[in-house]
Design a protein around this motif. Sequence first.
Motif, mmCIF file in Angstrom:
data_model
loop_
_atom_site.group_PDB
_atom_site.id
_atom_site.type_symbol
_atom_site.label_atom_id
_atom_site.label_comp_id
_atom_site.label_asym_id
_atom_site.label_seq_id
_atom_site.Cartn_x
_atom_site.Cartn_y
_atom_site.Cartn_z
ATOM 1 N N LYS A 237 -19.989 -14.703 36.952
ATOM 2 C CA LYS A 237 -20.043 -13.179 37.692
ATOM 3 C C LYS A 237 -20.164 -12.456 36.434
ATOM 4 C CE LYS A 237 -16.356 -13.582 40.106
ATOM 5 N NZ LYS A 237 -15.293 -13.382 41.043
ATOM 6 N N ALA A 250 -24.256 -12.112 40.334
ATOM 7 C CA ALA A 250 -23.530 -13.483 40.316
ATOM 8 C C ALA A 250 -24.886 -14.551 40.701
ATOM 9 C CB ALA A 250 -22.665 -13.779 41.411
ATOM 10 N N LEU A 273 -16.234 -13.807 46.777
ATOM 11 C CA LEU A 273 -17.014 -12.711 46.609
ATOM 12 C C LEU A 273 -16.560 -11.678 47.787
ATOM 13 C CD1 LEU A 273 -20.536 -13.960 45.920
ATOM 14 C CD2 LEU A 273 -19.182 -12.974 44.339
ATOM 15 N N TYR A 276 -15.457 -7.997 47.074
ATOM 16 C CA TYR A 276 -16.297 -6.778 46.698
ATOM 17 C C TYR A 276 -17.297 -6.377 47.778
ATOM 18 C CZ TYR A 276 -14.998 -9.788 42.442
ATOM 19 O OH TYR A 276 -14.520 -10.403 41.439
ATOM 20 N N ILE A 279 -22.893 -6.593 45.883
ATOM 21 C CA ILE A 279 -22.818 -7.854 45.467
ATOM 22 C C ILE A 279 -24.367 -8.266 45.605
ATOM 23 C CG2 ILE A 279 -22.529 -10.482 45.786
ATOM 24 C CD1 ILE A 279 -19.887 -9.526 47.799
ATOM 25 N N LEU A 281 -26.244 -11.857 44.686
ATOM 26 C CA LEU A 281 -26.119 -13.113 44.254
ATOM 27 C C LEU A 281 -27.455 -13.937 44.354
ATOM 28 C CD1 LEU A 281 -24.421 -15.865 44.134
ATOM 29 C CD2 LEU A 281 -24.348 -15.833 46.668
#
Length: 368
Positions: A237, A250, A273, A276, A279, A281
């Motif tokens: 991350k 991430a 996660l 947050y 994000i 990902l």
Amino acid sequence: MAKELTINGNRLRVQAADVACDITVDGTPTTNLQDALDMLVANANGDEPPNPVYADMLKTAVINDSAIGLPLDDVVYNAVIGGVEVSNASMAIERLKSYHRVDVGIIRVLSWNIGHFAMGNSASGYVSPSLPDRGYGDFTEGEAYTPNGNEAVQRQRWNARLGAISPDVFLVSEYHTTFSSVDTHDTLFGAFLPYYIDGTNQGYSHNALYTRRFPFYWHDGVLKEEVNLGSARYLLKGMVKIGSADVVIACLHTTPGSSAERLAQFDTVISDLSQYNHIILGGDFNVAEPEEYEKFQTAGFTMANQINDPLMTWPATGWQQQWNSTPAVPYCSFDNIMVKGFAMGNVTVIDDSTLTDHCGIFCDLTLL
């Protein structure tokens, strides 16, 4: 000029100066693609990003020009845009358009399992040596690669491909810190992805994060965090500022084979996660079936690779499988990009077995 001119079976590559183009750039009329692109490149290299509308107009003008009729990839244009060499009009236009995506609130995110730059063979951090087009099955497992001149061929291929995509964020799995005996970042990505962090080298699970305009920060000088997923797997991350939002970027590479173990890793990722709001990902999720992505869908993620319409990303078409010399075609949806706090569009799969055994996947995001 004829629409196409073929010499010894090869299509003629036309100079950009020979391509008619009636476009006004910043108040100045142009009559050919060379002049139009030169003006846009001068702005970009002077840190004054070109208007993306011009790039769209250029592309439309050339494609619709019946006097030419050649694909932009066949139109020669040599320039350096933001530190990246371009060799044709198509790559130049895509590179120029990328300068404005961030300014208009669009972020291009690319996720790719790069196979340790060894075309899928984790035994080496070097690109494949001779015959760059051959695949994994042509090598003996664990064979050491000896660097030679064809590394330059692979570097050119990666630079051309990444330069054309021009990602703002690049999520990398099966990354290796060494490429051609030189730091990978400096050799390949540094020119247009200057900010990066990489995680612990744990064999297959070596992840890295790159961005074009977003410096990483975390706290007290720490730029990254690794979340242990077990079995030498982890979630890497980093945090960046996009607009006024703190965004966690991430990347992961979860365990293949055991569905139960992989789903438990997904639970750990989702739980971590959940703290947050914004994000991005991505990575190689190694799902056996697309339905395994339901955990992320239930947790509120928007996914590029959907359960009901999965995109096959492994193996890349033509890649020689380890256990079968027959050229493969993609039949697994291993790779994905998932977001929270963004709208997603323009999902695209890149299928190129001359680079690695996985297809890349990218999408354009708009901050919500």
